[in-house]
Design a protein around this motif. Structure first.
Motif, PDB file in Angstrom:
ATOM      1  N   PHE A  39       0.849   4.745   0.999  1.00 39.23           N
ATOM      2  CA  PHE A  39      -0.047   5.571   1.821  1.00 39.23           C
ATOM      3  C   PHE A  39       0.748   6.538   2.697  1.00 39.23           C
ATOM      4  O   PHE A  39       1.751   6.134   3.275  1.00 39.23           O
ATOM      5  N   THR A  54      -3.312   4.675  -1.877  1.00 43.48           N
ATOM      6  CA  THR A  54      -4.565   5.135  -1.263  1.00 43.48           C
ATOM      7  C   THR A  54      -4.277   6.389  -0.460  1.00 43.48           C
ATOM      8  O   THR A  54      -3.141   6.643  -0.071  1.00 43.48           O
ATOM      9  N   GLY A  55      -5.320   7.139  -0.230  1.00 49.61           N
ATOM     10  CA  GLY A  55      -5.170   8.386   0.542  1.00 49.61           C
ATOM     11  C   GLY A  55      -5.236   9.566  -0.399  1.00 49.61           C
ATOM     12  O   GLY A  55      -4.246   9.911  -1.041  1.00 49.61           O
ATOM     13  N   GLY A  56      -6.422  10.157  -0.508  1.00 53.66           N
ATOM     14  CA  GLY A  56      -6.570  11.340  -1.358  1.00 53.66           C
ATOM     15  C   GLY A  56      -6.868  11.040  -2.811  1.00 53.66           C
ATOM     16  O   GLY A  56      -6.829  11.941  -3.652  1.00 53.66           O
ATOM     17  N   LYS A 109       0.876  -1.178   0.000  1.00 53.21           N
ATOM     18  CA  LYS A 109       0.000   0.000   0.000  1.00 53.21           C
ATOM     19  C   LYS A 109       0.917   1.233   0.000  1.00 53.21           C
ATOM     20  O   LYS A 109       1.878   1.296   0.763  1.00 53.21           O
ATOM     21  N   SER A 142     -11.944   5.999  -0.617  1.00 56.05           N
ATOM     22  CA  SER A 142     -13.264   6.058   0.019  1.00 56.05           C
ATOM     23  C   SER A 142     -14.218   6.956  -0.748  1.00 56.05           C
ATOM     24  O   SER A 142     -15.362   7.111  -0.347  1.00 56.05           O
TER      25      SER A 142
HETATM   26  C1  3PG Z   1      -7.535   5.135   4.380  1.00 52.43           C
HETATM   27  O1  3PG Z   1      -6.857   4.289   4.933  1.00 52.43           O
HETATM   28  O2  3PG Z   1      -8.243   5.953   4.976  1.00 52.43           O
HETATM   29  C2  3PG Z   1      -7.512   5.099   2.906  1.00 52.43           C
HETATM   30  O3  3PG Z   1      -6.257   5.359   2.489  1.00 52.43           O
HETATM   31  C3  3PG Z   1      -8.573   5.913   2.251  1.00 52.43           C
HETATM   32  O4  3PG Z   1      -8.179   7.200   2.033  1.00 52.43           O
HETATM   33  P1  3PG Z   1      -9.214   8.235   1.389  1.00 52.43           P
HETATM   34  O5  3PG Z   1     -10.345   8.369   2.403  1.00 52.43           O
HETATM   35  O6  3PG Z   1      -8.425   9.511   1.248  1.00 52.43           O
HETATM   36  O7  3PG Z   1      -9.684   7.670   0.107  1.00 52.43           O
END
Ligand code: 3PG
Length: 212
Positions: free
Chosen positions: A130, A158-160, A128, A181
Motif C-alpha cells: 500500500f 490495495t490502493g487504487g 499489504k 473499495s
Molecule cells: C485503503 O486503505 O483505503 C485501501 O487501500 C483502499 O483503497 P482504495 O479505496 O483505493 O480501493
C-alpha cells in the motif's frame, strides 16, 4: 479456517468505510448475496467498532477484519469482538509486536525492499502492499517477486485497484489477494445502493475466480 486461508481462497477483500452503523447489516447481506463472506471494516469512523460487533453477531459466517489499525491499544478489543484479521497501512512496530503477543493475524503495510525485509524479520509473511497504484503497482510487485518470491512472502495490494486493473494484480504469483473499495464505495453505502454493491461484488468475484 484461518482468515488468511479464506482471503487467499476468495482473493478479493472489500475495504469498507462505514459511517453509519445502520449500514452494517445491509452491507454484510449485500456482500453475502454477491458470494463474499469477507469484509474489512476500516477503523476510520466512529461507527467502526459497533459495525464490527453488529456484523459479527448477526452473520457469524462472515470473516470480519479490521483495517486502518494505527494503534496497538485497539488489538485486544478487536480480539474480543472476534475479528479474524487486521490490516495496517504501514509497518508500525508497536502494532506489529502487540499483534504477535496476542496471536492476532496482521498484514502490515509495506512498499520498499527495506520494509519487506523488516516485516519478514519480525515474522510476517502476508503483507499489504500500500498504496499499490501510487507506488509502482504491478511493475513494482514484479520487481519485488525477484528477491522475495521464494521466501513465502505474499502481498495483498490495495490502493487504487479497480475492475480495470484487478486482473493484472491477480495474475501475479506473489499476490495472495487484492483489496479495494471499488465495489463497496462509501457513496454506494451511504446512498443505500445495496443491489448495486451485490452486482459489483459478483463481478469482482467472477474476475477473481477467472484469475485463481
Ligand atoms: C485503503 O486503505 O483505503 C485501501 O487501500 C483502499 O483503497 P482504495 O479505496 O483505493 O480501493
Amino acid at each position: 479456517m484461518h482468515a488468511f486461508e479464506v482471503i487467499e481462497k476468495l482473493r478479493v477483500v472489500p475495504v469498507a468505510v462505514i459511517e453509519q452503523v445502520e449500514s452494517a447489516l445491509p452491507l454484510a447481506e449485500a456482500l453475502l448475496e454477491g458470494g463474499l463472506n469477507l469484509i474489512e471494516v476500516t477503523l476510520r469512523t466512529e461507527a467502526a467498532f459497533e459495525t464490527i460487533g453488529a456484523i459479527r453477531s448477526s452473520y457469524p459466517e462472515m470473516i470480519v477484519g479490521a483495517g486502518t489499525i494505527l494503534d496497538a491499544g485497539v488489538l485486544s478489543r478487536l480480539v474480543d469482538l472476534g475479528v479474524g484479521f487486521g490490516v495496517s497501512p504501514g509497518l508500525n512496530r508497536s502494532v506489529a509486536e502487540e499483534a504477535q503477543r496476542v496471536g492476532f493475524p496482521l498484514t502490515p503495510g509495506v512498499i520498499t525492499p527495506t520494509e519487506v525485509e523488516r516485516a519478514r524479520a519480525m515474522g510476517f509473511n502476508r503483507l499489504k502492499f500500500f498504496p499499490a497504484e501510487a507506488s509502482g503497482g504491478v511493475k513494482m510487485l514484479k520487481a519485488l517477486a525477484g528477491p522475495y518470491g521464494h521466501t513465502g512472502i505474499r502481498f495483498i495490494p490495495t490502493g487504487g485497484i479497480n475492475l480495470g486493473n484487478a486482473a493484472d494484480y491477480l495474475s501475479l504469483p506473489i499476490v495472495a489477494a487484492i483489496g479495494g473499495s471499488w465495489f463497496v464505495d462509501k457513496k454506494l453505502i451511504n446512498d443505500g445502493k445495496y443491489t448495486e454493491i451485490t452486482r459489483l461484488t459478483r463481478e469482482a468475484m467472477s474476475l477473481a475466480a477467472g484469475n485463481s
